[in-house]
Design a protein around this motif. Structure first.
Motif, short mmCIF file in Angstrom:
data_model
loop_
_atom_site.label_atom_id
_atom_site.label_comp_id
_atom_site.label_asym_id
_atom_site.label_seq_id
_atom_site.Cartn_x
_atom_site.Cartn_y
_atom_site.Cartn_z
N GLU A 74 -5.91 -0.42 -8.88
CA GLU A 74 -7.06 0.20 -8.21
C GLU A 74 -6.61 1.04 -7.02
O GLU A 74 -7.20 2.11 -6.76
CB GLU A 74 -8.05 -0.87 -7.78
CG GLU A 74 -8.79 -1.52 -8.94
CD GLU A 74 -9.85 -2.51 -8.49
OE1 GLU A 74 -9.89 -2.84 -7.29
OE2 GLU A 74 -10.64 -2.96 -9.35
N SER A 75 -5.58 0.58 -6.32
CA SER A 75 -5.07 1.34 -5.17
C SER A 75 -4.53 2.70 -5.60
O SER A 75 -4.73 3.71 -4.91
CB SER A 75 -3.97 0.55 -4.45
OG SER A 75 -4.47 -0.66 -3.92
N ASP A 90 0.83 -1.20 0.00
CA ASP A 90 0.00 0.00 0.00
C ASP A 90 0.87 1.26 0.00
O ASP A 90 0.50 2.28 -0.60
CB ASP A 90 -0.93 0.01 1.21
CG ASP A 90 -2.08 -1.00 1.09
OD1 ASP A 90 -2.28 -1.52 -0.03
OD2 ASP A 90 -2.76 -1.26 2.10
N SER A 107 -5.32 4.21 -8.62
CA SER A 107 -6.37 4.94 -9.33
C SER A 107 -7.29 5.70 -8.39
O SER A 107 -7.69 6.84 -8.67
CB SER A 107 -7.18 3.98 -10.20
OG SER A 107 -6.37 3.40 -11.20
N LYS A 108 -7.65 5.11 -7.27
CA LYS A 108 -8.60 5.76 -6.37
C LYS A 108 -8.03 7.05 -5.79
O LYS A 108 -8.79 7.94 -5.39
CB LYS A 108 -9.01 4.80 -5.25
CG LYS A 108 -7.94 4.51 -4.21
CD LYS A 108 -8.45 3.54 -3.15
CE LYS A 108 -7.39 3.27 -2.07
NZ LYS A 108 -7.88 2.29 -1.06
N ARG A 109 -6.70 7.16 -5.75
CA ARG A 109 -6.06 8.35 -5.20
C ARG A 109 -5.86 9.45 -6.24
O ARG A 109 -5.65 10.62 -5.87
CB ARG A 109 -4.71 8.00 -4.58
CG ARG A 109 -4.80 7.08 -3.36
CD ARG A 109 -3.42 6.84 -2.78
NE ARG A 109 -3.45 5.96 -1.61
CZ ARG A 109 -3.67 6.36 -0.37
NH1 ARG A 109 -3.90 7.65 -0.13
NH2 ARG A 109 -3.66 5.51 0.65
N LYS A 113 -7.73 9.67 -9.47
CA LYS A 113 -8.79 9.86 -10.46
C LYS A 113 -9.40 11.25 -10.42
O LYS A 113 -10.04 11.68 -11.39
CB LYS A 113 -9.86 8.79 -10.30
CG LYS A 113 -10.57 8.80 -8.96
CD LYS A 113 -11.54 7.63 -8.86
CE LYS A 113 -12.25 7.61 -7.50
NZ LYS A 113 -13.17 6.44 -7.39
#
Length: 361
Positions: free
Chosen positions: A312-313, A274, A315-317, A319
């Protein structure tokens, strides 16, 4: 007319090459070189004849006539800073790579092998987007310590290929877009493309850590460690490039193994993985400021981009900055071949390499 291109990508222990008819790959092979085999040579460039002969033998065994090839393109690294795109290989370039390379790496054989094969059959040879591509301005070179300028070393070949691919997929012109591209592999680097030029970067020495590289480190603590007496110079270099990053925390360079550990409840592995995602996201945010936040898309590429967890980890930060496109893989042979193809088809013009165009290294 459909052009046939031979692409050559030498690595430290392998030689990858492929033949493309237009954009269709018709043949590909990886030749692996053992430590014993390579130990016979005093230098990397001494491996030239061996690697070239093995390529030609493999092509012959698979009924691919050298004379059917319209151009040869090779990977390259050890040149002074160059602009992006294609360079026609000539004697000046070969002299630089053989006698004064700026980077002593097996990829330099891509140019020498391509030039030799092309000369045998009377066609042009090219390099395309070497790691020394540098189109950044003076402001991007300032590091914070005079005499220690930032050096633009990124995965230019794959990142630019994916930027061009993204533009084509969306029926847009690459030169009309502002794109941030993150290459996630054994090393991680990022760059920002402003209207067709790579204007700034985060190299694999100054950004996120990766499976085997330490990335950005606390400067004073690093200096103290260097002078602690625990390590010699060679060992410290290995600590940051080879033994740093994920392997230093988890004793593996395999991202798939890390994800398996996470799935099995390993909280420490999750923390490190992470943290990697966070560092990549922070570097993307950093590069967005270069174009004042005017980013058309963010592209995540490289081998680790196949990981849904990692993609995804990240991208969520990010986008909120711009749409995110996942174009996974390290598509180096395709990138080389497609670059040469654009030259043959008249979409791009190759630059003639000249030592007088650069500051002597």
């Amino acid at each position: 007319m459909t052009y046939r291109v031979l692409a050559v990508n030498p690595g430290s222990t392998s030689t990858k090459f492929a033949v493309y008819d237009g954009e269709n790959q018709v043949f590909a092979k990886t030749l692996n070189h053992s430590v014993e085999e390579l130990s016979k040579f005093k230098s990397i460039m001494d491996q030239f004849e061996m690697r070239k002969n093995e390529i030609e033998e493999a092509l012959k065994e698979n009924n691919i006539e050298l004379k059917s090839i319209n151009a040869v393109v090779g990977r390259c690294g050890g040149l002074p800073p160059v602009k992006s795109g294609a360079y026609l290989i000539n004697e000046e370039m070969i002299d630089r790579l053989n006698n004064r390379p700026t980077l002593d790496h097996a990829s330099n054989l891509g140019a020498t092998i391509s030039y030799s094969i092309a000369n045998e059959i009377g066609v042009n040879s090219y390099i395309y987007d070497p790691v020394c591509v540098d189109e950044s301005g003076d402001i991007a070179k300032v590091s914070g310590l005079k005499g220690l300028d930032r050096v633009c070393l990124t995965h230019a070949l794959n990142t630019r290929a994916m930027a061009i691919k993204y533009a084509k997929m969306n029926n847009k012109n690459y030169k009309d877009l502002n794109l941030i591209v993150a290459h996630l592999g054994g090393g991680i680097s990022l760059n920002v493309h402003e209207k067709g030029k790579i204007v700034d970067f985060v190299s694999d020495e100054e950004g996120p850590f990766s499976p085997e590289r330490a990335g950005r480190l606390p400067a004073k603590m690093l200096v103290d460690l260097c002078y602690s007496g625990k390590y010699i110079h060679k060992e410290m270099v290995k600590n940051v490039r080879g033994k740093g990053g994920i392997v230093s925390y988890l004793n593996t360079v395999d991202a798939r193994e890390v994800e398996e550990r996470i799935a099995n409840g390993d909280e420490y592995a999750k923390l490190i993985y992470d943290a990697l995602a966070l560092q990549v996201a922070k570097s993307i945010g950093e590069l967005a400021t270069v174009v004042n936040g005017d980013v058309d898309a963010i592209i995540i590429t490289g081998g680790i981009a196949y990981s849904k967890y990692m993609s995804e980890s990240i991208s969520k930060r990010i986008k909120f900055i711009a749409p995110v496109e996942i174009l996974a893989g390290e598509n180096e042979l395709e990138a080389l071949a497609f670059g040469a193809l654009r030259v043959l088809e008249g979409e791009e013009e190759a630059t003639i390499y000249s030592e007088t165009d650069f500051i002597k290294a």
